[in-house]
Enzyme design. Structure first.
Site, PDB file in Angstrom:
ATOM      1  N   SER A 170       0.858  -1.194   0.000  1.00  0.00           N
ATOM      2  CA  SER A 170       0.000   0.000   0.000  1.00  0.00           C
ATOM      3  C   SER A 170       0.885   1.232   0.000  1.00  0.00           C
ATOM      4  O   SER A 170       1.996   1.194   0.542  1.00  0.00           O
ATOM      5  CB  SER A 170      -0.854  -0.008   1.274  1.00  0.00           C
ATOM      6  OG  SER A 170      -1.473   1.250   1.464  1.00  0.00           O
ATOM      7  N   TYR A 184      -1.737  -1.167  10.379  1.00  0.00           N
ATOM      8  CA  TYR A 184      -1.928  -1.377   8.939  1.00  0.00           C
ATOM      9  C   TYR A 184      -0.677  -0.906   8.186  1.00  0.00           C
ATOM     10  O   TYR A 184      -0.152  -1.618   7.323  1.00  0.00           O
ATOM     11  CB  TYR A 184      -3.164  -0.604   8.454  1.00  0.00           C
ATOM     12  CG  TYR A 184      -3.402  -0.756   6.972  1.00  0.00           C
ATOM     13  CD1 TYR A 184      -4.011  -1.900   6.461  1.00  0.00           C
ATOM     14  CD2 TYR A 184      -2.991   0.228   6.068  1.00  0.00           C
ATOM     15  CE1 TYR A 184      -4.207  -2.055   5.098  1.00  0.00           C
ATOM     16  CE2 TYR A 184      -3.180   0.081   4.707  1.00  0.00           C
ATOM     17  CZ  TYR A 184      -3.795  -1.066   4.221  1.00  0.00           C
ATOM     18  OH  TYR A 184      -3.972  -1.221   2.875  1.00  0.00           O
TER      19      TYR A 184
HETATM   20  N1  NAP Z   1      -8.768   0.124  -1.340  1.00  0.00           N
HETATM   21  C1  NAP Z   1      -7.703   0.810  -0.984  1.00  0.00           C
HETATM   22  O1  NAP Z   1      -7.753   2.044  -0.853  1.00  0.00           O
HETATM   23  C2  NAP Z   1      -6.384   0.110  -0.779  1.00  0.00           C
HETATM   24  C3  NAP Z   1      -5.211   0.890  -0.761  1.00  0.00           C
HETATM   25  C4  NAP Z   1      -3.990   0.262  -0.572  1.00  0.00           C
HETATM   26  C5  NAP Z   1      -3.924  -1.114  -0.413  1.00  0.00           C
HETATM   27  N2  NAP Z   1      -5.076  -1.841  -0.420  1.00  0.00           N
HETATM   28  C6  NAP Z   1      -4.971  -3.289  -0.219  1.00  0.00           C
HETATM   29  O2  NAP Z   1      -5.620  -3.969  -1.269  1.00  0.00           O
HETATM   30  C7  NAP Z   1      -6.156  -5.197  -0.787  1.00  0.00           C
HETATM   31  C8  NAP Z   1      -7.640  -5.269  -1.145  1.00  0.00           C
HETATM   32  O3  NAP Z   1      -8.319  -4.222  -0.448  1.00  0.00           O
HETATM   33  P1  NAP Z   1      -9.781  -3.721  -0.841  1.00  0.00           P
HETATM   34  O4  NAP Z   1      -9.793  -2.263  -0.621  1.00  0.00           O
HETATM   35  O5  NAP Z   1     -10.188  -4.277  -2.136  1.00  0.00           O
HETATM   36  O6  NAP Z   1     -10.628  -4.332   0.374  1.00  0.00           O
HETATM   37  P2  NAP Z   1     -11.851  -5.364   0.441  1.00  0.00           P
HETATM   38  O7  NAP Z   1     -12.895  -5.055  -0.553  1.00  0.00           O
HETATM   39  O8  NAP Z   1     -12.234  -5.387   1.887  1.00  0.00           O
HETATM   40  O9  NAP Z   1     -11.166  -6.737   0.049  1.00  0.00           O
HETATM   41  C9  NAP Z   1     -10.379  -7.444   0.927  1.00  0.00           C
HETATM   42  C10 NAP Z   1     -10.341  -8.883   0.475  1.00  0.00           C
HETATM   43  O10 NAP Z   1      -9.524  -9.594   1.426  1.00  0.00           O
HETATM   44  C11 NAP Z   1     -10.219 -10.724   1.840  1.00  0.00           C
HETATM   45  N3  NAP Z   1      -9.832 -11.096   3.200  1.00  0.00           N
HETATM   46  C12 NAP Z   1      -9.825 -10.340   4.325  1.00  0.00           C
HETATM   47  N4  NAP Z   1      -9.457 -11.078   5.376  1.00  0.00           N
HETATM   48  C13 NAP Z   1      -9.223 -12.332   4.906  1.00  0.00           C
HETATM   49  C14 NAP Z   1      -8.826 -13.552   5.504  1.00  0.00           C
HETATM   50  N5  NAP Z   1      -8.592 -13.658   6.822  1.00  0.00           N
HETATM   51  N6  NAP Z   1      -8.673 -14.638   4.719  1.00  0.00           N
HETATM   52  C15 NAP Z   1      -8.912 -14.574   3.388  1.00  0.00           C
HETATM   53  N7  NAP Z   1      -9.295 -13.443   2.756  1.00  0.00           N
HETATM   54  C16 NAP Z   1      -9.458 -12.349   3.518  1.00  0.00           C
HETATM   55  C17 NAP Z   1     -11.699 -10.351   1.765  1.00  0.00           C
HETATM   56  O11 NAP Z   1     -12.467 -11.521   1.590  1.00  0.00           O
HETATM   57  P3  NAP Z   1     -13.386 -12.190   2.733  1.00  0.00           P
HETATM   58  O12 NAP Z   1     -13.895 -11.105   3.621  1.00  0.00           O
HETATM   59  O13 NAP Z   1     -14.452 -12.869   1.929  1.00  0.00           O
HETATM   60  O14 NAP Z   1     -12.497 -13.144   3.435  1.00  0.00           O
HETATM   61  C18 NAP Z   1     -11.723  -9.526   0.490  1.00  0.00           C
HETATM   62  O15 NAP Z   1     -11.872 -10.360  -0.627  1.00  0.00           O
HETATM   63  C19 NAP Z   1      -5.877  -5.222   0.716  1.00  0.00           C
HETATM   64  O16 NAP Z   1      -4.695  -5.953   0.967  1.00  0.00           O
HETATM   65  C20 NAP Z   1      -5.672  -3.762   1.045  1.00  0.00           C
HETATM   66  O17 NAP Z   1      -4.871  -3.574   2.203  1.00  0.00           O
HETATM   67  C21 NAP Z   1      -6.296  -1.264  -0.599  1.00  0.00           C
END
Ligand code: NAP
Length: 253
Positions: free
Chosen positions: A136, A149
């Site tokens: 991130s 985080y």
């Molecule tokens: N969106 C942003 O602004 C942003 C910025 C920088 C980095 N990121 C990173 O990008 C990634 C995706 O984020 P997102 O924003 O798309 O969030 P999101 O919609 O909440 O997606 C997170 C994904 O991770 C899965 N997950 C969470 N805990 C888990 C576990 N214990 N085991 C297996 N799967 C798990 C969730 O699936 P289930 O709940 O079904 O398990 C979901 O599919 C993350 O690593 C986040 O830190 C996001």
């Protein structure tokens, strides 16, 4: 990387960025397996035509079972994306924050390591493939509202660097996706109007991924200010700006 004929397992693809990248890889011609904990969403994704596998990255047994299922169905698997992650605000003056910190490190950092460990022997055994980790912008420029985080994502960055060095010569590439703020829901877009639109972010990511050789880091334009803040001398000013958001913590109001 040629994104048109890969066999990809995206761990954490039931929503958000993982879900969108699953759609993009599939649209480009690749075979995509999606993973996550929410069985209702996995069911919907299966109905859309994805292979869907339940997995909880905080549980080694669950990852091993998912690995066995994926490799039984897709012995040609060549790419794993460790997308699973959670973001939790923490007030470090409240001792109760430790639970959130533990959960964050267990999911974001140890979960990434568990998933990589489960699939690395297969990738080395086939003599090539790719591991796409997900850090991130916050791993490079902390957002003080989410300390663990930031630590977890700085950890994913450092781990990706070491992993790449350890896999040198095996044919397995390590590529780190470094997203900036991306609005994955309408609510998030409203909360943070500066967050990138998911579709625009995904288009930029897939364009960058297609470069040959695959870049070590996937850096969309919107994350460059975070990634290079220390080098550019803007770090302290930006951290101070971002610290203003601490006022949103319930204990500070
Ligand atoms: N969106 C942003 O602004 C942003 C910025 C920088 C980095 N990121 C990173 O990008 C990634 C995706 O984020 P997102 O924003 O798309 O969030 P999101 O919609 O909440 O997606 C997170 C994904 O991770 C899965 N997950 C969470 N805990 C888990 C576990 N214990 N085991 C297996 N799967 C798990 C969730 O699936 P289930 O709940 O079904 O398990 C979901 O599919 C993350 O690593 C986040 O830190 C996001």
């Amino acid at each position: 990387m040629d994104i048109s004929k890969r066999t990809v397992f995206i761990v954490g693809a039931t929503s958000g960025i993982g879900h969108e990248l699953a759609r993009r890889f599939a649209a480009a011609g690749s075979t995509v397996i999606v993973g996550g904990r929410r069985t209702d969403l996995l069911g919907q994704l299966a109905a859309e035509g994805f292979a869907a596998v339940p997995v909880d990255v905080t549980d080694s047994g669950s990852i091993d079972r998912a690995r066995d299922t994926v490799l039984r169905g897709y012995p040609g698997l060549d790419t794993i994306v460790t997308m699973s992650g959670i973001m939790i605000p923490e007030d470090l003056r409240d001792p109760a924050h430790f639970g959130a910190a533990q959960q964050t490190i267990d999911t974001n950092l140890l979960g990434t390591i568990r998933a990589i460990d489960a699939f690395t022997p297969h990738l080395i055994g086939r003599g090539g493939g790719a591991i796409i980790t997900v850090s991130s912008g916050i791993g490079f420029l902390p957002f003080p509202v989410m300390p663990a985080y930031a630590a977890s994502k700085a950890g994913v960055h450092a781990y990706s660097e070491a992993l790449r060095a350890q896999l040198d010569g095996t044919g397995v590439e390590v590529c780190e996706l470094v997203p900036p703020a991306v609005a994955t829901t309408p609510e998030q877009a409203q909360l943070n109007p500066r967050a990138l639109k998911l579709s625009e972010f995904a288009t930029e990511v897939m364009d960058l991924l297609q470069a040959d050789p695959t870049p070590r880091e996937i850096l969309v334009k919107g994350v460059l200010m975070h990634r290079w803040a220390e080098r550019d001398g803007t770090y302290e000013e930006l951290v101070a700006q971002r610290s203003q958001a601490l006022a949103m913590l319930p204990g500070r109001r």
